[in-house]
Design a protein around this motif. Structure first.
Motif, PDB file in Angstrom:
ATOM      1  N   PRO A   1       0.848  -1.195   0.000  1.00 12.38           N
ATOM      2  CA  PRO A   1       0.000   0.000   0.000  1.00 12.38           C
ATOM      3  C   PRO A   1       0.883   1.245   0.000  1.00 12.38           C
TER       4      PRO A   1
ATOM      5  N   GLY B   1       0.884   5.764  -0.644  1.00 14.17           N
ATOM      6  CA  GLY B   1       0.110   6.988  -0.676  1.00 14.17           C
ATOM      7  C   GLY B   1       0.984   8.098  -1.208  1.00 14.17           C
TER       8      GLY B   1
ATOM      9  N   LEU C   1       4.538   1.672   2.852  1.00 12.11           N
ATOM     10  CA  LEU C   1       3.545   2.466   3.573  1.00 12.11           C
ATOM     11  C   LEU C   1       4.234   3.305   4.644  1.00 12.11           C
TER      12      LEU C   1
ATOM     13  N   SER D   1       6.163   6.140   3.029  1.00 13.65           N
ATOM     14  CA  SER D   1       5.252   7.095   2.414  1.00 13.65           C
ATOM     15  C   SER D   1       4.606   8.000   3.467  1.00 13.65           C
ATOM     16  N   VAL D   2       4.174   7.419   4.590  1.00 16.77           N
ATOM     17  CA  VAL D   2       3.566   8.213   5.662  1.00 16.77           C
ATOM     18  C   VAL D   2       4.605   9.152   6.264  1.00 16.77           C
TER      19      VAL D   2
ATOM     20  N   SER E   1       5.077  11.994   3.991  1.00 22.90           N
ATOM     21  CA  SER E   1       3.916  12.864   4.057  1.00 22.90           C
ATOM     22  C   SER E   1       3.967  13.758   5.295  1.00 22.90           C
TER      23      SER E   1
ATOM     24  N   GLU F   1      -3.271  13.834   7.288  1.00 27.30           N
ATOM     25  CA  GLU F   1      -2.712  12.493   7.074  1.00 27.30           C
ATOM     26  C   GLU F   1      -3.632  11.440   7.691  1.00 27.30           C
TER      27      GLU F   1
ATOM     28  N   ARG G   1      -3.916   8.346   7.118  1.00 32.66           N
ATOM     29  CA  ARG G   1      -3.386   6.990   7.259  1.00 32.66           C
ATOM     30  C   ARG G   1      -2.785   6.739   8.638  1.00 32.66           C
ATOM     31  N   LEU G   2      -2.741   7.783   9.473  1.00 29.95           N
ATOM     32  CA  LEU G   2      -2.172   7.584  10.799  1.00 29.95           C
ATOM     33  C   LEU G   2      -3.156   7.983  11.881  1.00 29.95           C
TER      34      LEU G   2
ATOM     35  N   LEU H   1      -0.012   3.402  12.425  1.00 28.96           N
ATOM     36  CA  LEU H   1      -0.495   3.272  11.054  1.00 28.96           C
ATOM     37  C   LEU H   1      -1.852   2.581  11.100  1.00 28.96           C
ATOM     38  N   ARG H   2      -2.861   3.211  10.575  1.00 31.08           N
ATOM     39  CA  ARG H   2      -4.221   2.650  10.644  1.00 31.08           C
ATOM     40  C   ARG H   2      -4.324   1.298   9.936  1.00 31.08           C
ATOM     41  N   ARG H   3      -3.641   1.166   8.819  1.00 33.69           N
ATOM     42  CA  ARG H   3      -3.767  -0.063   8.025  1.00 33.69           C
ATOM     43  C   ARG H   3      -3.143  -1.275   8.708  1.00 33.69           C
TER      44      ARG H   3
END
Length: 133
Positions: A11, A13, A31, A34-35, A38, A88, A90-91, A116-118
Protein backbone atom coordinates in the motif's frame (compact mmCIF):
# COMPACT_ATOMS: atom_id res chain seq x y z
CA UNK A 1 -15.28 -15.47 -14.83
CA UNK A 2 -12.00 -16.25 -13.08
CA UNK A 3 -11.60 -15.45 -9.37
CA UNK A 4 -9.85 -12.20 -8.57
CA UNK A 5 -6.43 -12.69 -7.01
CA UNK A 6 -5.54 -10.51 -4.02
CA UNK A 7 -3.48 -7.44 -4.80
CA UNK A 8 -0.02 -8.09 -3.32
CA UNK A 9 1.45 -4.70 -4.10
CA UNK A 10 2.46 -2.73 -1.01
CA UNK A 11 0.00 0.00 0.00
CA UNK A 12 1.30 3.43 -0.90
CA UNK A 13 0.11 6.99 -0.68
CA UNK A 14 1.21 10.41 -1.75
CA UNK A 15 3.67 11.98 -1.86
CA UNK A 16 5.52 9.27 -3.70
CA UNK A 17 9.20 9.96 -3.74
CA UNK A 18 10.82 7.39 -6.02
CA UNK A 19 14.28 6.45 -4.85
CA UNK A 20 16.62 4.11 -6.73
CA UNK A 21 17.44 0.88 -4.88
CA UNK A 22 20.88 -0.74 -4.70
CA UNK A 23 20.43 -2.02 -8.28
CA UNK A 24 19.49 1.44 -9.55
CA UNK A 25 15.84 0.47 -10.08
CA UNK A 26 13.02 2.77 -9.05
CA UNK A 27 10.52 1.43 -6.55
CA UNK A 28 7.56 2.89 -4.72
CA UNK A 29 8.10 3.59 -1.02
CA UNK A 30 6.59 1.32 1.61
CA UNK A 31 3.55 2.47 3.57
CA UNK A 32 5.82 3.40 6.47
CA UNK A 33 8.14 5.46 4.27
CA UNK A 34 5.25 7.10 2.41
CA UNK A 35 3.57 8.21 5.66
CA UNK A 36 6.89 9.49 7.03
CA UNK A 37 7.44 11.49 3.80
CA UNK A 38 3.92 12.86 4.06
CA UNK A 39 4.49 13.98 7.66
CA UNK A 40 7.65 15.80 6.61
CA UNK A 41 5.83 17.53 3.75
CA UNK A 42 2.94 18.57 6.02
CA UNK A 43 5.30 19.97 8.65
CA UNK A 44 7.44 21.85 6.11
CA UNK A 45 4.52 23.41 4.22
CA UNK A 46 2.99 26.81 5.02
CA UNK A 47 -0.81 27.08 4.78
CA UNK A 48 -1.58 28.85 1.51
CA UNK A 49 1.54 27.52 -0.19
CA UNK A 50 -0.34 24.88 -2.20
CA UNK A 51 -2.73 26.36 -4.73
CA UNK A 52 -5.47 23.71 -4.58
CA UNK A 53 -5.24 23.07 -0.82
CA UNK A 54 -4.98 26.49 0.80
CA UNK A 55 -5.12 25.20 4.40
CA UNK A 56 -2.61 22.39 3.87
CA UNK A 57 0.44 22.42 6.14
CA UNK A 58 1.38 23.00 9.75
CA UNK A 59 2.54 26.60 9.55
CA UNK A 60 5.52 26.01 11.82
CA UNK A 61 7.38 28.92 10.20
CA UNK A 62 5.13 31.22 12.28
CA UNK A 63 7.02 30.02 15.34
CA UNK A 64 10.39 31.20 14.08
CA UNK A 65 11.73 34.05 16.18
CA UNK A 66 9.56 33.12 19.15
CA UNK A 67 11.16 32.60 22.57
CA UNK A 68 11.65 29.00 23.69
CA UNK A 69 8.96 29.04 26.37
CA UNK A 70 6.32 26.60 27.57
CA UNK A 71 3.74 28.65 25.66
CA UNK A 72 5.70 28.48 22.40
CA UNK A 73 6.29 24.74 22.75
CA UNK A 74 2.58 24.19 23.46
CA UNK A 75 1.65 26.17 20.32
CA UNK A 76 4.08 24.08 18.21
CA UNK A 77 2.48 20.93 19.65
CA UNK A 78 -1.00 22.20 18.74
CA UNK A 79 0.05 23.12 15.19
CA UNK A 80 1.60 19.68 14.61
CA UNK A 81 -1.39 17.82 16.08
CA UNK A 82 -3.94 19.81 14.07
CA UNK A 83 -2.08 19.48 10.78
CA UNK A 84 -1.35 15.76 11.05
CA UNK A 85 -4.88 14.96 12.20
CA UNK A 86 -6.37 16.94 9.32
CA UNK A 87 -4.00 16.04 6.49
CA UNK A 88 -2.71 12.49 7.07
CA UNK A 89 -5.64 10.06 7.42
CA UNK A 90 -3.39 6.99 7.26
CA UNK A 91 -2.17 7.58 10.80
CA UNK A 92 -3.69 7.74 14.25
CA UNK A 93 -1.78 10.27 16.31
CA UNK A 94 -0.78 8.89 19.70
CA UNK A 95 1.39 11.67 21.06
CA UNK A 96 3.24 14.84 20.11
CA UNK A 97 5.88 16.10 22.53
CA UNK A 98 7.82 19.32 22.09
CA UNK A 99 10.91 19.31 24.29
CA UNK A 100 13.44 21.99 25.07
CA UNK A 101 17.08 21.10 24.59
CA UNK A 102 19.18 22.14 27.60
CA UNK A 103 22.38 22.70 25.61
CA UNK A 104 20.67 24.60 22.76
CA UNK A 105 18.37 27.35 24.10
CA UNK A 106 16.86 28.30 20.71
CA UNK A 107 16.09 24.73 19.63
CA UNK A 108 13.26 22.33 20.43
CA UNK A 109 12.83 18.66 19.64
CA UNK A 110 9.45 17.54 18.25
CA UNK A 111 8.70 13.87 18.93
CA UNK A 112 5.72 12.36 17.08
CA UNK A 113 4.36 8.92 17.94
CA UNK A 114 1.64 7.50 15.71
CA UNK A 115 -0.06 4.26 14.68
CA UNK A 116 -0.50 3.27 11.05
CA UNK A 117 -4.22 2.65 10.64
CA UNK A 118 -3.77 -0.06 8.02
CA UNK A 119 -1.27 -2.22 9.93
CA UNK A 120 -1.53 -1.09 13.55
CA UNK A 121 2.25 -0.61 13.69
CA UNK A 122 3.44 2.14 16.02
CA UNK A 123 6.01 4.51 14.50
CA UNK A 124 8.02 7.41 15.88
CA UNK A 125 9.49 10.44 14.15
CA UNK A 126 11.66 13.12 15.75
CA UNK A 127 12.89 16.40 14.38
CA UNK A 128 14.77 19.40 15.68
CA UNK A 129 13.47 22.90 15.14
CA UNK A 130 15.55 26.05 15.58
CA UNK A 131 13.37 28.93 16.76
CA UNK A 132 16.20 31.42 16.36
CA UNK A 133 14.66 33.73 18.95
Amino acid sequence: MSPKLPDRRPPVGFPLRLVPDERGELAFPSLEASVRQSIEVILRTRPGEQLMRQGFGAGLERMMGQPNTVSTRRRIQELVQRALTEWEPRLELIRVDVLELADLPTQVRVEIVYRLRRTGDVQQLGLAMDLGG
